[in-house]
Design a protein around this motif. Structure first.
Motif, mmCIF file in Angstrom:
data_model
loop_
_atom_site.group_PDB
_atom_site.id
_atom_site.type_symbol
_atom_site.label_atom_id
_atom_site.label_comp_id
_atom_site.label_asym_id
_atom_site.label_seq_id
_atom_site.Cartn_x
_atom_site.Cartn_y
_atom_site.Cartn_z
ATOM 1 N N TYR A 672 -4.210 6.168 -9.688
ATOM 2 C CA TYR A 672 -3.809 7.096 -10.748
ATOM 3 C C TYR A 672 -4.752 7.085 -11.938
ATOM 4 O O TYR A 672 -4.571 7.837 -12.882
ATOM 5 N N LEU A 673 -5.745 6.176 -11.941
ATOM 6 C CA LEU A 673 -6.742 6.209 -13.005
ATOM 7 C C LEU A 673 -8.064 6.764 -12.491
ATOM 8 O O LEU A 673 -9.092 6.674 -13.158
ATOM 9 N N GLY A 674 -8.036 7.309 -11.278
ATOM 10 C CA GLY A 674 -9.183 8.076 -10.813
ATOM 11 C C GLY A 674 -10.256 7.310 -10.079
ATOM 12 O O GLY A 674 -11.324 7.866 -9.808
ATOM 13 N N VAL A 675 -10.025 6.039 -9.776
ATOM 14 C CA VAL A 675 -11.010 5.310 -8.976
ATOM 15 C C VAL A 675 -10.328 4.798 -7.699
ATOM 16 O O VAL A 675 -9.107 4.689 -7.661
ATOM 17 N N PRO A 676 -11.115 4.489 -6.670
ATOM 18 C CA PRO A 676 -10.489 4.133 -5.389
ATOM 19 C C PRO A 676 -9.583 2.899 -5.489
ATOM 20 O O PRO A 676 -9.866 1.972 -6.233
ATOM 21 N N TYR A 677 -8.519 2.939 -4.724
ATOM 22 C CA TYR A 677 -7.670 1.762 -4.557
ATOM 23 C C TYR A 677 -8.504 0.625 -3.975
ATOM 24 O O TYR A 677 -9.423 0.845 -3.194
ATOM 25 N N ASP A 678 -8.157 -0.600 -4.356
ATOM 26 C CA ASP A 678 -8.878 -1.767 -3.873
ATOM 27 C C ASP A 678 -8.018 -2.466 -2.803
ATOM 28 O O ASP A 678 -6.844 -2.729 -3.053
ATOM 29 N N PRO A 679 -8.599 -2.736 -1.643
ATOM 30 C CA PRO A 679 -7.799 -3.418 -0.617
ATOM 31 C C PRO A 679 -7.510 -4.866 -1.001
ATOM 32 O O PRO A 679 -8.355 -5.546 -1.565
ATOM 33 N N SER A 680 -6.316 -5.290 -0.702
ATOM 34 C CA SER A 680 -5.957 -6.680 -0.932
ATOM 35 C C SER A 680 -4.914 -7.101 0.088
ATOM 36 O O SER A 680 -4.205 -6.261 0.634
ATOM 37 N N MET A 681 -4.862 -8.372 0.360
ATOM 38 C CA MET A 681 -3.808 -8.907 1.222
ATOM 39 C C MET A 681 -3.406 -10.246 0.664
ATOM 40 O O MET A 681 -4.257 -11.060 0.335
ATOM 41 N N LEU A 682 -2.124 -10.431 0.513
ATOM 42 C CA LEU A 682 -1.607 -11.749 0.187
ATOM 43 C C LEU A 682 -0.197 -11.821 0.698
ATOM 44 O O LEU A 682 0.156 -11.089 1.608
ATOM 45 N N ALA A 683 0.617 -12.724 0.148
ATOM 46 C CA ALA A 683 1.879 -12.910 0.850
ATOM 47 C C ALA A 683 3.083 -13.044 -0.071
ATOM 48 O O ALA A 683 4.126 -12.488 0.207
ATOM 49 N N ILE A 684 2.952 -13.734 -1.175
ATOM 50 C CA ILE A 684 4.103 -14.305 -1.905
ATOM 51 C C ILE A 684 5.168 -14.744 -0.897
ATOM 52 O O ILE A 684 4.841 -15.436 0.041
ATOM 53 N N SER A 685 6.418 -14.324 -1.050
ATOM 54 C CA SER A 685 7.415 -14.787 -0.056
ATOM 55 C C SER A 685 7.641 -13.763 1.041
ATOM 56 O O SER A 685 8.569 -13.904 1.827
ATOM 57 N N THR A 686 6.830 -12.704 1.101
ATOM 58 C CA THR A 686 7.115 -11.625 2.046
ATOM 59 C C THR A 686 7.254 -12.049 3.508
ATOM 60 O O THR A 686 8.024 -11.416 4.221
ATOM 61 N N PRO A 687 6.518 -13.075 3.994
ATOM 62 C CA PRO A 687 6.655 -13.381 5.422
ATOM 63 C C PRO A 687 8.099 -13.642 5.839
ATOM 64 O O PRO A 687 8.469 -13.360 6.978
ATOM 65 N N VAL A 688 8.917 -14.164 4.919
ATOM 66 C CA VAL A 688 10.303 -14.468 5.284
ATOM 67 C C VAL A 688 11.153 -13.191 5.383
ATOM 68 O O VAL A 688 11.673 -12.885 6.459
ATOM 69 N N PRO A 689 11.302 -12.402 4.284
ATOM 70 C CA PRO A 689 12.132 -11.185 4.430
ATOM 71 C C PRO A 689 11.519 -10.159 5.390
ATOM 72 O O PRO A 689 12.257 -9.472 6.101
ATOM 73 N N PHE A 690 10.201 -10.049 5.431
ATOM 74 C CA PHE A 690 9.571 -9.111 6.368
ATOM 75 C C PHE A 690 9.849 -9.533 7.812
ATOM 76 O O PHE A 690 10.089 -8.712 8.690
#
Lengths: 829, 300
Positions: A672-690
């Motif tokens: 929304y600020l006009g430059v490409p999104y930056d790819p990222s991957m991480l986890a926090i606690s997502t592996p459990v609920p996902f």
């Protein structure tokens, strides 16, 4: 050996607070219930009712300044550093100006969002106390684990009602639900667990302010400079007139901040006047003098610098509903003040940091149940040490050592410590960092600064000197430029595990029956893979576009003004961050979790169905849909196929291919600020609920089990070739392509024992980073001890373990997350 | 050429300096009563039955061509002699739960070298390398020398953990390619040595003296077996031999019974099943004795 030692190996490094004062603060923290404090939001709301019609930046600044100047200055017994976010020891501000609906739903007993039932919160420790106290009357339980007085509850209900149609979330919903063509896909995505729950209740963060300027100039000077700009401003272009609005807003908010800190000076003075104990009286007088001076004027010594930093940090923290708002490179910031202060020593600095870390841990957040569960109560305040300065010279100094020692002593969950690794760092500093790891708290995490510099050079194009000096970690594992970068504000996570479910079921979610994609009937390995990619593309793109809509509403309801003042070059440009005033706006990411399971599943499909022809695709998919029941032999064969993390090309190449596809696809959409999104991957606690919402996978994972965590961590149990192979696999990933990443390694305490153990650990880190890797963190704990802690929580009140990009108190974690950590840990050396 | 190994452990940090890869050879020249790796004694491949994984589906019973496995009183019983000689091993292929497995792997020296050399950068940064252990590496002397040579030609630091009972010739051939010997001394009294290990001690002592005379780099390792190796006389005798050979360093390996399950799983009998691990204060006293004798000494 005593009995306990026979059962499990304890931690090698055990330490205690440096002075009785900080020991008292830690115990007080551990014994305090979690409270909701409505004071800030009450004042903000009072002001908001009167500021209708003001331009949004001016209104936001006026409301925030009003609230700041009316908050009660609270100095608790024993405090040496002034300033608290709430009136309570453990307190949270409910930011209903961001999102009122999660609270209203609870109050009206309506159903919460689909994911709240999959996100568990911990219930032990201070939280258990909360609940028992609530039952004793006078207080009400809210949002699962917080207390609120009955009077405040009634008032809070009214406040929520006021914001119901005005809050950021509601304004955003009106926009995207009415205008975004793919709105249905997003809403269905939430229902099936393809995406994390709406992020509006706590969107801000992964932000680090320009503390160097805040301390270097002092607020008064910044106010003078800005007023001079306002006075000499001539609007020569209509579009430029908005500069005036931001500058005026900046002055308003800084004056509100000045009132906030002056109130603390007055309170300290008042307490000092009434104090009989001469020692405490002197402390309070010093506090009053310090608060009169900073942050309005530049600090004159180390103690004033710490107080000035804390005030600025706190004021930024109060403004937004932050996760991952971070102190950044505190050793670099404070070093000049330490160096030039003849009175300060490392020994004297340690208790100050100990108190600072208790203060940071005392900040709680209350949001939707889903995000409370996902964040697991953690604020992801990341303090990063070491690294290099603008000239490429190593930064570690006595302040770095004092900070490490303070956390070795305290073992607070906040801030999480990190180290920017560079081969030039001192061995003494690195050994101290290894000592901290061996306490078992899981920090510092190590990050490779040169990898991030390469990423930032490529994406932002800023000069290398600037990047070196400002490189920091905002939040758990996402690098950013401190003091000059728009935070890392993203929509949340895409669940790649759910895409496996959808691939196996011709586009229909097996749990809800919702059709998400057109049906396909893949016959070859390539067709399966492209079906997944097609889904991944669509899911990612919609998620990005949806968020762009939402952030228009952010700009129109809750733009950050105080924080913008301390992000370069908002003041120079006359633009707040929401208008693109930051020097770097490429920090907005798209996040994913679970790609390792996709790669492993594709490897199994390829090997069993096509290379070895052991079964047909249909048979495999059927076995998976039955959660492998009756297909145990096939599952054994699936588990025997090489999985990611064993340095075997078969699965590793599949993962690398997916990773590249993901990175380039993410960049195809502007933020929304006009430059490409930056790819990222991480986890926090997502592996459990996902994982909880996903059926079994072809890779052998059973229904409901957590996903693989982080970016390059192998699925628990599938890394059969040891940690060096995990590192060799992980280092094949080009980490320069993404902002952030995560590799968990776990060690049994005996593997790191003694000085030799520390040196071997550092050699491991060096080897990984030379390859070059980006991030690695360690859990050093005997799984038998964790099992004992589950059975006897009362003996482990202050046990801290690493979860993902954060550490948490064991007793405050949910059972599901505890089980995941035990599971991971059991596969340790 | 090919050899038989049990397994390979990565990031091993207790058997020589730095980060190491540890290769366990199968087959041993001695037969120590306290052995914690009983599966390493026999040179050939062996069947292993891990009862707690077994769901008693009995597919192995019907698949077995030798009628070597049967159900008795709700437990599976194996005729391990038949199983270890069996070539088809259909029971393993038919087990869904990894309850029946094969101990031992036939591997070529080149394949082994490939696995070891994958971690060269870890060795370089930590001062580590490879350690050959077992079993007894010298139970496969030609294979050992070949893999040692290959590792040295790749610049990898090599260590061999040995019980010392092998031919002098084998030691002489290995020496040029071995940077460090982790050399066990268990019992110095000749009768006791035969009683508890099955072999005389004199060859071990003469090999040690020979290696010392050829300037080999040696660390002595002593298993502290309560009532067997930890007597005052035995420890004094070990110290004396170390002085005679001008050795500097000794590692103490306290007894543990964690290997007990593996005896049963391989159809073997554990003779020390009544023995409890020693007292840690006792172990510290032993360490202090060796320190007082002027040696570098650590408890592992």
């Amino acid at each position: 050996m005593d009995d306990q030692m026979v059962r499990f190996t304890g931690r090698e490094i055990i330490s205690a607070p440096a002075v009785p004062g900080t020991s008292f603060l830690k115990i007080r923290y551990l014994d305090s219930p979690l409270m909701v404090d409505i004071e800030y939001i009450r004042h903000l709301t009072d002001s908001h009712k009167l500021t209708d019609g003001l331009e949004v930046q001016l209104r936001r600044a006026t409301d925030h300044a009003y609230a700041l100047s009316h908050m009660t200055p609270v100095i608790h017994e024993g405090d040496q550093i002034a300033g608290n976010k709430t009136r309570f020891i453990r307190g949270a501000i409910p930011y209903v100006n961001y999102a009122a609906s999660p609270f209203l739903k609870e109050m009206r007993k309506e159903e919460q969002d689909a994911q709240s039932k999959h996100s568990d919160q911990g219930m032990g420790g201070g939280i258990a106390r909360t609940i028992s106290e609530a039952e004793q009357g006078g207080l009400r339980l809210i949002s699962g684990k917080f207390l609120i007085s009955k009077n405040d509850y009634e008032e809070f209900k009214d406040i929520c009602g006021y914001w119901e149609d005005k809050c950021f979330m509601e304004q955003g919903d009106r926009l995207w639900k009415n205008h975004f063509a793919k709105a249905d896909f997003i809403e269905n995505g939430w229902k099936i667990g393809l995406y994390t729950a709406p992020h509006e209740p706590c969107p801000e963060g992964r932000l680090i302010l320009d503390y160097e300027t805040a301390l270097g100039k002092g607020y008064n000077e910044i106010i003078r400079e800005t007023e001079a700009k306002i006075n000499s401003f001539v609007p020569e272009k209509l579009t430029a007139s908005s500069k005036l609005l931001f500058w005026k807003a900046a002055v308003i908010v800084l004056k509100g901040a000045a009132a906030f800190t002056s109130n603390y000076a007055a309170e300290a003075e008042k307490l000092a006047a009434n104090e009989n104990d001469p020692l405490r009286k002197a402390e309070l007088e010093l506090m009053a003098e310090t608060c009169l001076r900073v942050p309005l004027e530049p600090p004159r010594n180390f103690r004033e610098a710490v107080q000035a930093f804390w005030f600025t940090y706190l004021l930024g923290h109060i403004e937004g509903s932050h996760l991952g708002f971070s102190p950044g490179r505190l050793d670099m910031l404070l070093w000049p003040y330490f160096k030039n202060d003849p009175e300060i020593t490392v020994e004297k600095a340690i208790p100050l940091f100990e108190e600072l870390f208790v203060k940071m841990t005392q900040i709680e957040y209350i949001a939707s149940l889903s995000w409370q569960g996902l964040g697991h109560g953690n604020l992801y305040q990341n303090l990063i040490l070491g690294g290099v300065d603008e000239k490429g010279e190593p930064v570690n100094n006595p302040v770095s050592m004092a900070i490490l020692q303070a956390q070795i002593n305290m073992q607070m969950t906040q801030p999480t410590l990190s180290v920017w690794w560079d081969e030039k760092l001192d061995q003494e500093f690195l050994m101290k960092a290894a000592e901290c790891i061996k306490t078992g708290v899981g920090y510092p995490a190590f990050f490779n600064q040169s990898t991030y510099i390469a990423h930032e050079l490529e994406t932002s194009g800023l000069p290398v000197e600037l990047i070196r000096k400002h490189a920091a970690i905002g939040g758990c594992t996402e690098p950013t430029l401190q003091g000059m970068s728009y935070g890392i504000v993203q929509a949340g996570f895409v669940n790649h595990g759910k895409l496996i479910d959808l691939v196996l079921n011709q586009g229909i979610d097996p749990y809800t029956g919702i059709r998400m994609f057109e049906s396909r009937n893949p016959q070859t390995y390539e067709e399966v893979r492209s079906y997944y990619l097609e889904m991944m593309h669509y899911a990612v793109r919609n998620w990005q576009q949806y968020w762009n809509y939402v952030m228009i509403a952010h700009r129109n309801t809750v733009p950050l003004i105080f924080c913008s003042v301390f992000v370069r070059d908002c003041l120079g440009e006359g633009k707040c961050m929401d208008d693109g005033g930051a020097l770097s706006n490429n920090s907005i990411t798209t996040l994913s979790s679970g790609m390792v399971n996709v790669a492993n599943s594709l490897a199994v499909i390829k090997k069993l169905c096509f290379d070895d022809m052991i079964c047909s695709l249909g048979e495999l998919f059927h076995a998976v849909s039955e959660n492998w029941e009756g297909y145990e032999m096939l599952r054994k064969k699936a588990l025997a196929v090489p999985h990611w993390g064993n340095d075997q090309a078969y699965a590793d190449d599949i993962f690398l291919g997916l990773f590249d596809e993901y990175c380039s696809w993410v960049k195809g959409q502007n933020n929304y600020l006009g430059v490409p999104y930056d790819p990222s991957m991480l986890a926090i606690s997502t592996p459990v609920p996902f994982g909880k919402v996903c059926n079994a996978f072809p890779d052998g994972r059973m229904k409901g089990e957590p996903l693989a965590d982080g970016v390059t961590s192998p699925f628990p149990g599938s890394d059969v070739c040891g940690p060096t192979a995990v590192i060799r696999s992980s280092s094949k990933v080009d980490h320069r392509k993404i902002r952030g990443g995560l590799l968990n390694l776990k060690f049994h305490p005996s593997a790191l024992k003694g000085e030799t153990g520390s040196k071997n650990l550092l050699a491991l880190i060096k080897t990984y980073f030379e390859k070059p890797g980006f991030h690695v963190q360690f859990n050093v704990v005997d799984s038998r001890m964790l099992k004992d802690a589950q059975l006897n929580p009362e003996n482990y009140r202050d046990l801290v373990v690493r979860v993902a990009g954060f550490s948490a108190y064991w007793v405050e974690m949910s059972k599901a997350l505890q089980d995941q950590v035990i599971w991971r840990t059991e596969h340790s050396l | 050429m090919r050899g038989i190994i049990i397994n390979i452990q990565h990031y091993a940090v207790h058997d020589g300096p730095g980060i190491r890869t540890l290769v366990f050879f199968k087959g041993c020249t001695m037969n120590c009563a306290w052995c914690s790796n009983p599966e390493s004694q026999s040179p050939g491949l062996q069947l292993r039955y891990i009862a707690y994984r077994c769901k008693l589906c009995l597919k192995c019973v019907s698949a077995c061509t030798n009628t070597a496995v049967s159900l008795n009183d709700g437990h599976l019983g194996h005729s391990f002699d038949l199983c270890n000689d069996c070539e088809s091993r259909t029971c393993i292929d038919n087990c869904s739960y990894d309850a029946v497995t094969l101990t031992g792997k036939d591997i070529s020296s080149d394949e082994l070298l490939g696995i070891i050399s994958a971690d060269i950068s870890f060795y370089t940064n930590s001062g580590g390398g490879v350690t050959f252990s077992g079993g007894e590496p010298f139970a496969q002397p030609e294979f050992l020398v070949e893999i040692l040579q290959k590792c040295k030609s790749h610049g990898i630091h090599t260590a061999v953990e040995t019980c010392g009972w092998a031919s002098e010739k084998a030691f002489r051939e290995a020496l040029p390619y071995t940077d460090l010997f982790l050399f066990d001394l268990k019992i110095i009294n000749p009768e006791s040595h035969i009683e508890f290990t099955g072999k005389p001690v004199d060859l071990i002592l003469s090999n040690l003296a020979m290696l010392t005379s050829l300037k080999a780099n040696i660390i002595i390792r002593v298993p502290l077996i309560p009532g067997i190796t930890d007597s005052k006389e035995n420890l004094e005798a070990i110290a004396k031999i170390m002085h005679q050979n001008q050795l500097k360093q000794i590692d103490l390996m306290p007894y543990h019974n964690l290997g007990e399950d593996k005896y049963q799983e391989h159809g073997m009998k554990y003779s020390l099943d009544q023995l409890k691990p020693g007292d840690s204060r006792q172990n510290i006293a032993v360490r202090d004795y060796f320190l007082a004798q002027g040696f570098i000494c650590e408890i592992f």
